[in-house]
Design a protein around this motif. Structure first.
Motif, PDB file in Angstrom:
ATOM      1  N   ARG A  69       0.809  -1.221   0.000  1.00 56.43           N
ATOM      2  CA  ARG A  69       0.000   0.000   0.000  1.00 56.43           C
ATOM      3  C   ARG A  69       0.838   1.265   0.000  1.00 56.43           C
ATOM      4  O   ARG A  69       0.332   2.344   0.284  1.00 56.43           O
ATOM      5  CB  ARG A  69      -0.908   0.002   1.230  1.00 56.43           C
ATOM      6  CG  ARG A  69      -1.907  -1.118   1.211  1.00 56.43           C
ATOM      7  CD  ARG A  69      -2.841  -1.099   2.392  1.00 56.43           C
ATOM      8  NE  ARG A  69      -2.811   0.146   3.118  1.00 56.43           N
ATOM      9  CZ  ARG A  69      -2.962   0.235   4.430  1.00 56.43           C
ATOM     10  NH1 ARG A  69      -3.154  -0.831   5.147  1.00 56.43           N
ATOM     11  NH2 ARG A  69      -2.948   1.406   5.035  1.00 56.43           N
ATOM     12  N   ARG A  71       2.241   4.616  -0.791  1.00 56.44           N
ATOM     13  CA  ARG A  71       1.872   5.692  -1.703  1.00 56.44           C
ATOM     14  C   ARG A  71       2.039   7.030  -0.996  1.00 56.44           C
ATOM     15  O   ARG A  71       1.937   7.141   0.212  1.00 56.44           O
ATOM     16  CB  ARG A  71       0.442   5.510  -2.207  1.00 56.44           C
ATOM     17  CG  ARG A  71      -0.592   5.508  -1.112  1.00 56.44           C
ATOM     18  CD  ARG A  71      -1.988   5.178  -1.592  1.00 56.44           C
ATOM     19  NE  ARG A  71      -2.435   6.150  -2.565  1.00 56.44           N
ATOM     20  CZ  ARG A  71      -3.357   5.886  -3.477  1.00 56.44           C
ATOM     21  NH1 ARG A  71      -3.924   4.713  -3.529  1.00 56.44           N
ATOM     22  NH2 ARG A  71      -3.724   6.814  -4.326  1.00 56.44           N
ATOM     23  N   ASP A  73       0.470  10.761  -1.985  1.00 56.49           N
ATOM     24  CA  ASP A  73      -0.389  11.438  -2.952  1.00 56.49           C
ATOM     25  C   ASP A  73      -0.306  12.959  -2.897  1.00 56.49           C
ATOM     26  O   ASP A  73      -0.472  13.624  -3.908  1.00 56.49           O
ATOM     27  CB  ASP A  73      -1.855  11.034  -2.729  1.00 56.49           C
ATOM     28  CG  ASP A  73      -2.073   9.555  -2.976  1.00 56.49           C
ATOM     29  OD1 ASP A  73      -1.553   9.044  -3.981  1.00 56.49           O
ATOM     30  OD2 ASP A  73      -2.747   8.913  -2.159  1.00 56.49           O
ATOM     31  N   SER A 129       5.156   5.932  -6.191  1.00 59.38           N
ATOM     32  CA  SER A 129       3.767   5.650  -5.837  1.00 59.38           C
ATOM     33  C   SER A 129       2.974   5.213  -7.063  1.00 59.38           C
ATOM     34  O   SER A 129       3.285   5.615  -8.184  1.00 59.38           O
ATOM     35  CB  SER A 129       3.107   6.911  -5.257  1.00 59.38           C
ATOM     36  OG  SER A 129       3.737   7.298  -4.064  1.00 59.38           O
ATOM     37  N   PRO A 130       1.928   4.408  -6.847  1.00 57.38           N
ATOM     38  CA  PRO A 130       1.074   4.030  -7.978  1.00 57.38           C
ATOM     39  C   PRO A 130       0.268   5.242  -8.463  1.00 57.38           C
ATOM     40  O   PRO A 130       0.075   6.196  -7.717  1.00 57.38           O
ATOM     41  CB  PRO A 130       0.154   2.958  -7.380  1.00 57.38           C
ATOM     42  CG  PRO A 130       0.174   3.204  -5.915  1.00 57.38           C
ATOM     43  CD  PRO A 130       1.506   3.814  -5.599  1.00 57.38           C
ATOM     44  N   ASP A 131      -0.190   5.181  -9.691  1.00 56.05           N
ATOM     45  CA  ASP A 131      -1.038   6.229 -10.277  1.00 56.05           C
ATOM     46  C   ASP A 131      -0.448   7.618 -10.059  1.00 56.05           C
ATOM     47  O   ASP A 131      -1.039   8.467  -9.413  1.00 56.05           O
ATOM     48  CB  ASP A 131      -2.460   6.147  -9.718  1.00 56.05           C
ATOM     49  CG  ASP A 131      -3.410   7.074 -10.465  1.00 56.05           C
ATOM     50  OD1 ASP A 131      -3.089   7.479 -11.613  1.00 56.05           O
ATOM     51  OD2 ASP A 131      -4.457   7.412  -9.907  1.00 56.05           O
ATOM     52  N   ARG A 132       0.719   7.843 -10.618  1.00 58.97           N
ATOM     53  CA  ARG A 132       1.439   9.103 -10.411  1.00 58.97           C
ATOM     54  C   ARG A 132       0.710  10.324 -10.952  1.00 58.97           C
ATOM     55  O   ARG A 132       1.052  11.442 -10.630  1.00 58.97           O
ATOM     56  CB  ARG A 132       2.826   9.019 -11.026  1.00 58.97           C
ATOM     57  CG  ARG A 132       3.732   8.115 -10.234  1.00 58.97           C
ATOM     58  CD  ARG A 132       5.113   8.186 -10.751  1.00 58.97           C
ATOM     59  NE  ARG A 132       5.290   7.082 -11.683  1.00 58.97           N
ATOM     60  CZ  ARG A 132       6.354   6.906 -12.419  1.00 58.97           C
ATOM     61  NH1 ARG A 132       7.330   7.762 -12.389  1.00 58.97           N
ATOM     62  NH2 ARG A 132       6.452   5.883 -13.223  1.00 58.97           N
ATOM     63  N   SER A 133      -0.307  10.138 -11.761  1.00 53.51           N
ATOM     64  CA  SER A 133      -1.008  11.291 -12.347  1.00 53.51           C
ATOM     65  C   SER A 133      -1.830  12.069 -11.334  1.00 53.51           C
ATOM     66  O   SER A 133      -2.204  13.202 -11.581  1.00 53.51           O
ATOM     67  CB  SER A 133      -1.919  10.821 -13.484  1.00 53.51           C
ATOM     68  OG  SER A 133      -2.932   9.966 -12.961  1.00 53.51           O
ATOM     69  N   SER A 134      -2.102  11.468 -10.177  1.00 52.98           N
ATOM     70  CA  SER A 134      -2.956  12.145  -9.198  1.00 52.98           C
ATOM     71  C   SER A 134      -2.184  12.776  -8.049  1.00 52.98           C
ATOM     72  O   SER A 134      -2.780  13.200  -7.069  1.00 52.98           O
ATOM     73  CB  SER A 134      -3.970  11.150  -8.626  1.00 52.98           C
ATOM     74  OG  SER A 134      -3.285  10.135  -7.901  1.00 52.98           O
ATOM     75  N   HIS A 135      -0.890  12.886  -8.138  1.00 55.11           N
ATOM     76  CA  HIS A 135      -0.092  13.410  -7.034  1.00 55.11           C
ATOM     77  C   HIS A 135       0.081  14.920  -7.145  1.00 55.11           C
ATOM     78  O   HIS A 135       0.105  15.472  -8.251  1.00 55.11           O
ATOM     79  CB  HIS A 135       1.274  12.739  -7.006  1.00 55.11           C
ATOM     80  CG  HIS A 135       1.163  11.256  -6.839  1.00 55.11           C
ATOM     81  ND1 HIS A 135       2.204  10.417  -7.047  1.00 55.11           N
ATOM     82  CD2 HIS A 135       0.120  10.468  -6.488  1.00 55.11           C
ATOM     83  CE1 HIS A 135       1.817   9.171  -6.833  1.00 55.11           C
ATOM     84  NE2 HIS A 135       0.554   9.192  -6.493  1.00 55.11           N
TER      85      HIS A 135
END
Length: 163
Positions: A69, A71, A73, A129-135
């Motif tokens: 888990r 991450r 963000d 972190s996963p899904d780097r587009s939302s950071h």
């Protein structure tokens, strides 16, 4: 919730109230009694100007969530201080051949070095972190970056990060 106040406290509180956020508050001051009772909030006493201390806290936050888990963000770089002493105040050395005492650099250490340390470490862990587009990294600005505050020259200097 923490020793955070003003904007920092409001952002941390809004994230906790929204739910779904694990909030970590970093402050140079010791944790108040109520910090341990705030839901989804972990308090870390830390000096952001000290890279080693800050790196240890970021690593601790990163590894505490477990390998599945991990991450990061959102980071809100909000720490800041004003000049502790008047830069223009006469010293006991005035009128002598002795140099004046060294200036207090805390404002530069916190506002500039702390900013650079925080963004540097945040980018490192966000990249993993996963899904780097939302950071996102949010940094508190000051009007002193645009309009100099002549009575606080070190503060003004510390806020002129970008032109």
């Amino acid at each position: 919730m923490s020793t955070a106040s003003g904007m920092g406290f409001a952002v941390a509180q809004a994230l906790v109230n929204r739910g779904g956020w694990q909030v970590h508050v970093l402050d140079v001051k010791p944790a108040p009694d109520q910090a341990s009772s705030a839901p989804d909030t972990t308090y870390h006493q830390n000096d952001i100007a000290d890279y080693g201390q800050l790196a240890a806290v970021f690593k601790s936050i990163w590894t505490s969530s477990g390998s599945q888990r991990r991450r990061l963000d959102f980071v809100f770089a909000n720490a800041g201080v004003l000049d502790a002493a008047s830069f223009f105040q006469e010293s006991a050395a005035e009128g002598t051949d002795e140099p004046p005492p060294e200036p207090d650099y805390q404002v530069l250490d916190v506002n500039l070095r702390g900013f650079v340390n925080t963004v540097h470490l945040a980018r490192h862990y966000m990249a993993q972190s996963p899904d780097r587009s939302s950071h996102a990294i949010a940094v508190t600005a000051s009007s002193a970056a645009i309009w100099p505050t002549y009575c606080l020259p070190l503060y003004t200097t510390s806020k002129r990060k970008c032109k």
